[in-house]
Design an enzyme around this catalytic site. Structure first.
Site, PDB file in Angstrom:
ATOM      1  N   TYR A 179      49.215 -25.908  17.757  1.00 31.10           N
ATOM      2  CA  TYR A 179      49.906 -25.847  16.467  1.00 31.10           C
ATOM      3  C   TYR A 179      49.513 -24.615  15.669  1.00 31.10           C
ATOM      4  O   TYR A 179      50.320 -23.722  15.411  1.00 31.10           O
ATOM      5  CB  TYR A 179      49.608 -27.135  15.705  1.00 31.10           C
ATOM      6  CG  TYR A 179      49.662 -27.098  14.197  1.00 31.10           C
ATOM      7  CD1 TYR A 179      50.845 -26.824  13.513  1.00 31.10           C
ATOM      8  CD2 TYR A 179      48.522 -27.390  13.459  1.00 31.10           C
ATOM      9  CE1 TYR A 179      50.876 -26.822  12.122  1.00 31.10           C
ATOM     10  CE2 TYR A 179      48.543 -27.401  12.079  1.00 31.10           C
ATOM     11  CZ  TYR A 179      49.722 -27.115  11.409  1.00 31.10           C
ATOM     12  OH  TYR A 179      49.743 -27.117  10.039  1.00 31.10           O
ATOM     13  N   TYR A 199      38.532 -31.249  15.602  1.00 29.39           N
ATOM     14  CA  TYR A 199      38.558 -29.783  15.585  1.00 29.39           C
ATOM     15  C   TYR A 199      38.605 -29.292  17.033  1.00 29.39           C
ATOM     16  O   TYR A 199      37.586 -29.059  17.667  1.00 29.39           O
ATOM     17  CB  TYR A 199      37.314 -29.259  14.879  1.00 29.39           C
ATOM     18  CG  TYR A 199      37.429 -27.827  14.419  1.00 29.39           C
ATOM     19  CD1 TYR A 199      37.427 -26.777  15.319  1.00 29.39           C
ATOM     20  CD2 TYR A 199      37.524 -27.517  13.075  1.00 29.39           C
ATOM     21  CE1 TYR A 199      37.524 -25.461  14.905  1.00 29.39           C
ATOM     22  CE2 TYR A 199      37.616 -26.205  12.638  1.00 29.39           C
ATOM     23  CZ  TYR A 199      37.622 -25.184  13.562  1.00 29.39           C
ATOM     24  OH  TYR A 199      37.722 -23.881  13.144  1.00 29.39           O
TER      25      TYR A 199
END
Length: 386
Positions: free
Chosen positions: A332, A284
């Site tokens: 992204y 993460y």
């Protein structure tokens, strides 16, 4: 002795993204519906087969609202808030529910339009009425970057990590994003570029911080036999673990250690594998230094060694531990809660369908979610090509 959940194999049988980036022409519910239909289609299933529903950030009593929109009346449901790690938590809980017969087909869904709506909460407004608003925010800490900046500063001071080490995380993520046509930013990026970007909250600069985008996804968890008509290969959930420590940063026992130390230990223990067995790592990456902490806490390297570890290019394409292979939250997509997209990318890597960014021979992948302020929550999921 094998873990009791492992005796009843559970699989991710479908995984799909919602529309990503900036999505002006959908609601969050319609975005989840699109992803859910695709994910269920991969499994050869339909909405009529779903008997468990998991979601977060989809309104008050989120599973009820999402279930209404999708036409579902599940016999098992959860919409607990564990921040961005919620979806790894949900895989863990769905794994237990499927293995023990509480449900057969679990749908995990999420979507956000935080970029289109320009509604990401800021500073004290996000914490009104809380103890943090009373005792932390008045002293100038910003939500959430200030909490993470405290962690970054402490980690750099205690272990000698450098700004170049942090920048390497952003560069590695961008190199993967360049291979992903769905990535929000694909332009070349250097360590010097990261270090020259504007300072937002010392020591974190703009390019040390994740994107703010729309997006989300859907995951389907079930026994393999429920996916007998699957269009794509199911991926086995080998192990999962979860942990949470504190909410208020003042109560954090150690700003250089995350609850991933506990969740990772549990996940690897259940899976019966070690970090050395992992082919793909999906951390993460909301902030660059966070990835350094996860690498250490999950056992990929020793405490204080992550800076040197990443400086060798190990996370980049062609490196020994391919990480953030979609481009991650840094390049992204980061739709407020990244965890579901980590799982989707891990599944695609294990299926061998990641295109130009495919890691050759990937057999074991780890998705590691985190949430809250200064690492309040963590959940780790170990997946394997069956």
């Amino acid at each position: 002795m094998p873990h009791p959940l492992i005796e009843q194999p559970v699989y991710i049988v479908g995984a799909a993204e919602t529309p990503l980036g900036k999505v002006p022409d959908h609601s969050e519910f319609s975005m989840v519906a699109i992803a859910a239909q695709e994910a269920l289609g991969e499994a050869g299933l339909g909405f009529r087969d779903v008997d468990a529903l998991f979601t977060n950030y989809m309104g008050e009593e989120g599973s009820v609202q999402l279930g209404e929109y999708l036409g579902l009346q599940p016999r098992y449901a959860e919409s607990s808030d564990m921040g961005g790690a919620s979806f790894e938590f949900f895989v863990h809980h769905a794994m237990a529910a499927v293995a023990t017969g509480r449900c057969e087909v679990a749908l995990i869904g999420y979507a956000s339009r935080q970029r289109s709506r320009k509604n990401r909460k800021k500073a004290a407004a996000a914490l009104d009425g809380s103890l943090a608003a009373q005792f932390e925010t008045p002293f100038g800490i910003h939500f959430p970057i200030g909490h993470y900046a405290l962690s970054a500063a402490r980690y750099m001071h205690q272990y000698g990590a450098t700004l170049e080490h942090l920048a390497e995380i952003a560069v590695a993520a961008r190199q993967w994003a360049a291979l992903n046509p769905k990535a929000w930013i694909r332009d070349p990026l250097s360590i010097d570029d990261v270090m020259a970007s504007p300072m937002l909250c010392d020591p974190l600069r703009k390019l040390d911080c994740c994107l703010v985008t729309d997006g989300g996804g859907a995951i389907v968890v079930a026994r393999k036999d429920r996916a007998r008509d699957a269009a794509k290969k199911p991926v086995r959930v080998l192990g999962a673990g979860e942990s949470h420590v504190q909410w208020h940063v003042a109560q954090c026992p150690d700003l250089t250690v995350t609850p991933g130390a506990a969740s990772g230990r549990a996940a690897f223990g259940m899976a019966g594998v070690t970090p050395a067995d992992v082919d793909v790592f999906e951390p993460y990456d909301n902030f660059t230094h966070a990835v350094l902490l996860y690498l250490e806490d999950l056992g990929f390297c020793k405490k204080g060694e992550a800076g040197a570890f990443v400086s060798e290019g190990k996370l980049r394409p062609g490196g020994s531990l391919p990480s953030m292979t979609s481009g991650g939250g840094l390049s992204y997509c980061h739709p407020g809660a990244l965890g579901i997209l980590l799982l989707i990318e891990a599944v695609r890597q294990l299926r061998g369908e990641a295109g130009d960014r495919q890691v050759p021979g990937a057999e074991i992948a780890v998705a590691h979610g985190t949430g809250g302020l200064a690492f309040s929550t963590a959940s780790t999921v170990v997946l394997a090509r069956d």
